[in-house]
Design an enzyme around this catalytic site. Sequence first.
Site, PDB file in Angstrom:
ATOM      1  N   LYS A 124     -11.337  -4.862  -8.849  1.00  0.00           N
ATOM      2  CA  LYS A 124     -11.008  -4.414  -7.488  1.00  0.00           C
ATOM      3  C   LYS A 124     -10.012  -3.259  -7.507  1.00  0.00           C
ATOM      4  O   LYS A 124     -10.234  -2.231  -6.857  1.00  0.00           O
ATOM      5  CB  LYS A 124     -10.420  -5.591  -6.704  1.00  0.00           C
ATOM      6  CG  LYS A 124      -9.661  -5.206  -5.449  1.00  0.00           C
ATOM      7  CD  LYS A 124      -8.959  -6.408  -4.858  1.00  0.00           C
ATOM      8  CE  LYS A 124      -7.948  -6.069  -3.799  1.00  0.00           C
ATOM      9  NZ  LYS A 124      -6.727  -5.420  -4.284  1.00  0.00           N
ATOM     10  N   ASN A 125      -8.922  -3.430  -8.241  1.00  0.00           N
ATOM     11  CA  ASN A 125      -7.865  -2.423  -8.158  1.00  0.00           C
ATOM     12  C   ASN A 125      -8.240  -1.115  -8.834  1.00  0.00           C
ATOM     13  O   ASN A 125      -7.622  -0.081  -8.572  1.00  0.00           O
ATOM     14  CB  ASN A 125      -6.542  -2.971  -8.708  1.00  0.00           C
ATOM     15  CG  ASN A 125      -5.919  -3.977  -7.750  1.00  0.00           C
ATOM     16  OD1 ASN A 125      -6.355  -4.102  -6.606  1.00  0.00           O
ATOM     17  ND2 ASN A 125      -4.920  -4.706  -8.213  1.00  0.00           N
TER      18      ASN A 125
ATOM     19  N   ARG B  31     -11.462 -10.429   0.328  1.00  0.00           N
ATOM     20  CA  ARG B  31     -11.087  -9.035   0.056  1.00  0.00           C
ATOM     21  C   ARG B  31     -11.224  -8.725  -1.433  1.00  0.00           C
ATOM     22  O   ARG B  31     -11.428  -7.582  -1.813  1.00  0.00           O
ATOM     23  CB  ARG B  31      -9.614  -8.801   0.436  1.00  0.00           C
ATOM     24  CG  ARG B  31      -9.346  -8.671   1.919  1.00  0.00           C
ATOM     25  CD  ARG B  31      -7.914  -8.233   2.159  1.00  0.00           C
ATOM     26  NE  ARG B  31      -7.571  -7.229   1.178  1.00  0.00           N
ATOM     27  CZ  ARG B  31      -6.415  -7.145   0.541  1.00  0.00           C
ATOM     28  NH1 ARG B  31      -5.460  -7.987   0.792  1.00  0.00           N
ATOM     29  NH2 ARG B  31      -6.189  -6.203  -0.343  1.00  0.00           N
TER      30      ARG B  31
ATOM     31  N   CYS C  43      -1.824  -6.801   1.975  1.00  0.00           N
ATOM     32  CA  CYS C  43      -1.174  -8.110   1.938  1.00  0.00           C
ATOM     33  C   CYS C  43       0.329  -7.974   2.156  1.00  0.00           C
ATOM     34  O   CYS C  43       0.955  -7.023   1.679  1.00  0.00           O
ATOM     35  CB  CYS C  43      -1.408  -8.766   0.580  1.00  0.00           C
ATOM     36  SG  CYS C  43      -3.053  -9.460   0.416  1.00  0.00           S
TER      37      CYS C  43
ATOM     38  N   ASP D  77       0.014 -10.524  -9.859  1.00  0.00           N
ATOM     39  CA  ASP D  77      -1.173 -10.958  -9.122  1.00  0.00           C
ATOM     40  C   ASP D  77      -1.763 -12.269  -9.667  1.00  0.00           C
ATOM     41  O   ASP D  77      -2.723 -12.797  -9.108  1.00  0.00           O
ATOM     42  CB  ASP D  77      -2.245  -9.860  -9.133  1.00  0.00           C
ATOM     43  CG  ASP D  77      -1.879  -8.699  -8.210  1.00  0.00           C
ATOM     44  OD1 ASP D  77      -0.865  -8.801  -7.501  1.00  0.00           O
ATOM     45  OD2 ASP D  77      -2.615  -7.689  -8.209  1.00  0.00           O
TER      46      ASP D  77
ATOM     47  N   ARG E 281       6.802  -2.956   1.299  1.00  0.00           N
ATOM     48  CA  ARG E 281       5.935  -2.256   0.346  1.00  0.00           C
ATOM     49  C   ARG E 281       6.055  -0.759   0.599  1.00  0.00           C
ATOM     50  O   ARG E 281       5.189  -0.149   1.214  1.00  0.00           O
ATOM     51  CB  ARG E 281       4.492  -2.761   0.457  1.00  0.00           C
ATOM     52  CG  ARG E 281       4.370  -4.237   0.101  1.00  0.00           C
ATOM     53  CD  ARG E 281       2.950  -4.713   0.021  1.00  0.00           C
ATOM     54  NE  ARG E 281       2.272  -4.248  -1.180  1.00  0.00           N
ATOM     55  CZ  ARG E 281       1.077  -4.664  -1.556  1.00  0.00           C
ATOM     56  NH1 ARG E 281       0.425  -5.556  -0.838  1.00  0.00           N
ATOM     57  NH2 ARG E 281       0.499  -4.195  -2.652  1.00  0.00           N
TER      58      ARG E 281
HETATM   59  C1  UD1 Z   1      -0.655  -2.702  -7.086  1.00  0.00           C
HETATM   60  C2  UD1 Z   1      -1.754  -3.703  -6.830  1.00  0.00           C
HETATM   61  C3  UD1 Z   1      -1.157  -5.055  -6.462  1.00  0.00           C
HETATM   62  C4  UD1 Z   1      -0.154  -5.513  -7.520  1.00  0.00           C
HETATM   63  C5  UD1 Z   1       0.860  -4.420  -7.828  1.00  0.00           C
HETATM   64  C6  UD1 Z   1       1.766  -4.755  -8.995  1.00  0.00           C
HETATM   65  C7  UD1 Z   1      -3.524  -2.299  -5.991  1.00  0.00           C
HETATM   66  C8  UD1 Z   1      -4.341  -1.884  -4.832  1.00  0.00           C
HETATM   67  N1  UD1 Z   1      -2.584  -3.221  -5.749  1.00  0.00           N
HETATM   68  O1  UD1 Z   1       0.063  -2.567  -5.870  1.00  0.00           O
HETATM   69  O2  UD1 Z   1      -2.209  -5.984  -6.338  1.00  0.00           O
HETATM   70  O3  UD1 Z   1       0.520  -6.657  -7.066  1.00  0.00           O
HETATM   71  O4  UD1 Z   1       0.188  -3.185  -8.138  1.00  0.00           O
HETATM   72  O5  UD1 Z   1       1.003  -4.983 -10.146  1.00  0.00           O
HETATM   73  O6  UD1 Z   1      -3.719  -1.860  -7.101  1.00  0.00           O
HETATM   74  N2  UD1 Z   1       7.613   0.468  -5.113  1.00  0.00           N
HETATM   75  C9  UD1 Z   1       8.580   1.245  -4.529  1.00  0.00           C
HETATM   76  N3  UD1 Z   1       8.203   2.447  -3.987  1.00  0.00           N
HETATM   77  C10 UD1 Z   1       6.913   2.898  -4.045  1.00  0.00           C
HETATM   78  C11 UD1 Z   1       5.931   2.096  -4.659  1.00  0.00           C
HETATM   79  C12 UD1 Z   1       6.304   0.883  -5.182  1.00  0.00           C
HETATM   80  O7  UD1 Z   1       9.734   0.865  -4.466  1.00  0.00           O
HETATM   81  O8  UD1 Z   1       6.647   3.998  -3.552  1.00  0.00           O
HETATM   82  C13 UD1 Z   1       7.981  -0.840  -5.690  1.00  0.00           C
HETATM   83  C14 UD1 Z   1       7.324  -1.994  -4.921  1.00  0.00           C
HETATM   84  O9  UD1 Z   1       8.089  -2.382  -3.828  1.00  0.00           O
HETATM   85  C15 UD1 Z   1       7.224  -3.058  -6.001  1.00  0.00           C
HETATM   86  C16 UD1 Z   1       7.042  -2.260  -7.297  1.00  0.00           C
HETATM   87  O10 UD1 Z   1       7.446  -0.936  -7.004  1.00  0.00           O
HETATM   88  O11 UD1 Z   1       8.437  -3.761  -6.096  1.00  0.00           O
HETATM   89  C17 UD1 Z   1       5.638  -2.237  -7.832  1.00  0.00           C
HETATM   90  O12 UD1 Z   1       4.757  -1.781  -6.851  1.00  0.00           O
HETATM   91  P1  UD1 Z   1       3.400  -1.008  -7.212  1.00  0.00           P
HETATM   92  O13 UD1 Z   1       3.164  -1.098  -8.680  1.00  0.00           O
HETATM   93  O14 UD1 Z   1       3.470   0.327  -6.585  1.00  0.00           O
HETATM   94  O15 UD1 Z   1       2.330  -1.876  -6.462  1.00  0.00           O
HETATM   95  P2  UD1 Z   1       1.068  -1.369  -5.670  1.00  0.00           P
HETATM   96  O16 UD1 Z   1       0.509  -0.149  -6.354  1.00  0.00           O
HETATM   97  O17 UD1 Z   1       1.351  -1.291  -4.212  1.00  0.00           O
END
Ligand code: UD1
Length: 432
Positions: A22-23, A399, A117, A307, A122
């Site tokens: 999915k991701n 999803r 979610c 996850d 986020r």
């Molecule tokens: C992706 C996955 C999600 C998974 C996560 C961590 C997808 C669509 N989703 O989410 O299922 O749980 O990776 O493996 O691939 N952060 C910031 N600022 C940002 C971006 C992130 O502070 O601009 C922080 C977040 O709050 C979190 C951490 O970084 O604490 C990791 O987030 P991130 O790796 O970006 O997760 P996603 O890409 O949203």
Amino acid sequence: MQKYVIHGGKPLSGTVSISGAKNAAVAIIPAALLVDGVCRIENIPQISDVTLILRILQELGAGVHLVNRHTVEIDSRHIASFRVPDQLSRKMRASYYLIGSLLGRFGRAMVSMPGGCDLGTRPIDLHLKSFQALGAEVSVESGYVHATAPNGRLHGAGIYMDQASVGATMNAMLAAVRADGTTTIENAAKEPHIVDLANFLNTMGADITGAGTDVIRVRGVKSLHGGAYSIIPDQIEAGTYLAAVTAAGGDVVIQNVIPKHLDCITAKLEEMGVQVEEYGDSVRVVRRGALRRTNIKTMPYPGFPTDMQPQIAACLCLAEGTSVINEGIWENRYRYVSEFRRLGAHIQVDGKIAVIEGVERLTGASLRACDLRAGAAMVVAGLAAEGTTEIGCIHYIERGYEKLVEKLQGLGADIRVVDVPEEDGQQADQAG
Ligand code: UD1
């Protein structure tokens, strides 16, 4: 509306095949916007997040042709719009990949702030900082992200990720792939889907090296050409079946996986007394005896994936002794705990720490999914619980899991989908 009804407490056996990741799919499909030609993408999972992202591409003017259930051809040559409709993009977190893709293609993007979610705050500040480093002017107005490259061109730059963010790393790659010059992304995330996105883009003519390490180099190219690519198997779907066998017991072969991607999960299951054998593209998981306690800390890859945290928690509810989980990524990932308690689990949560005292048995109850992986974990717990477990709000689960019910039935599970009368469903949704 529908719910799952599970008569649990029965071991699982047989073979299950894992779908595409999915991701990876939710990033690779928007990446097709960068391509001047037809992309054939194989092994796409049949899940609602993929349906949604394909719909968004269609709304933008891309030709989307489903060749079969798992293969799509996308032709982005005639797209003229850089604005993504709000009502669609708000439904999923991964709609943020449209910003990087449209910015990389047009030098301009207008995309509603992403939904998805609720795992706590986020933010997407790291994504926006990456676009700015590449020369884009970025603002958030009336719920929309506006990103514009002066003169329509982005330029290569050094980008340092304050945190190894999966989404920001992939978005920086998407925006940089057609920029002028070379971009270096440091402290990049290393998840398997990051490597998959780089491989997809390289197949279409990009020049990306280092994906899978913490320094990724993107040498900008003038254009990308069409081609064919097959998405990797889903690490988390495979992990969820590993957890299901761990919780319910049994002997199952999980096919179409990359065993290396599962090492971070299987290492913990083995500590718990589960036997996992690796083959070329499959693993066999056997659980017969009692489960032992363990501790888990979720971390970026190759650490234990956040996850998989709710699903492993379901297993630990039945392990002998006290286990401790430390959620290292998200601030609000224990919303399933109150539902687990309804099954008789003993869990205490304090901030990012959960302490689980194993119980001898769980007993079926009526539950409500609250996000994708929490919902999957409720299914895992329901398969192990004695008696009947009902799980509502299954749209969260759908999803991210293709044919979950059919696949579990194939393993001998007593699970089925039941229609919920309109009124009951509405009440459940409002309460959630
Ligand atoms: C992706 C996955 C999600 C998974 C996560 C961590 C997808 C669509 N989703 O989410 O299922 O749980 O990776 O493996 O691939 N952060 C910031 N600022 C940002 C971006 C992130 O502070 O601009 C922080 C977040 O709050 C979190 C951490 O970084 O604490 C990791 O987030 P991130 O790796 O970006 O997760 P996603 O890409 O949203």
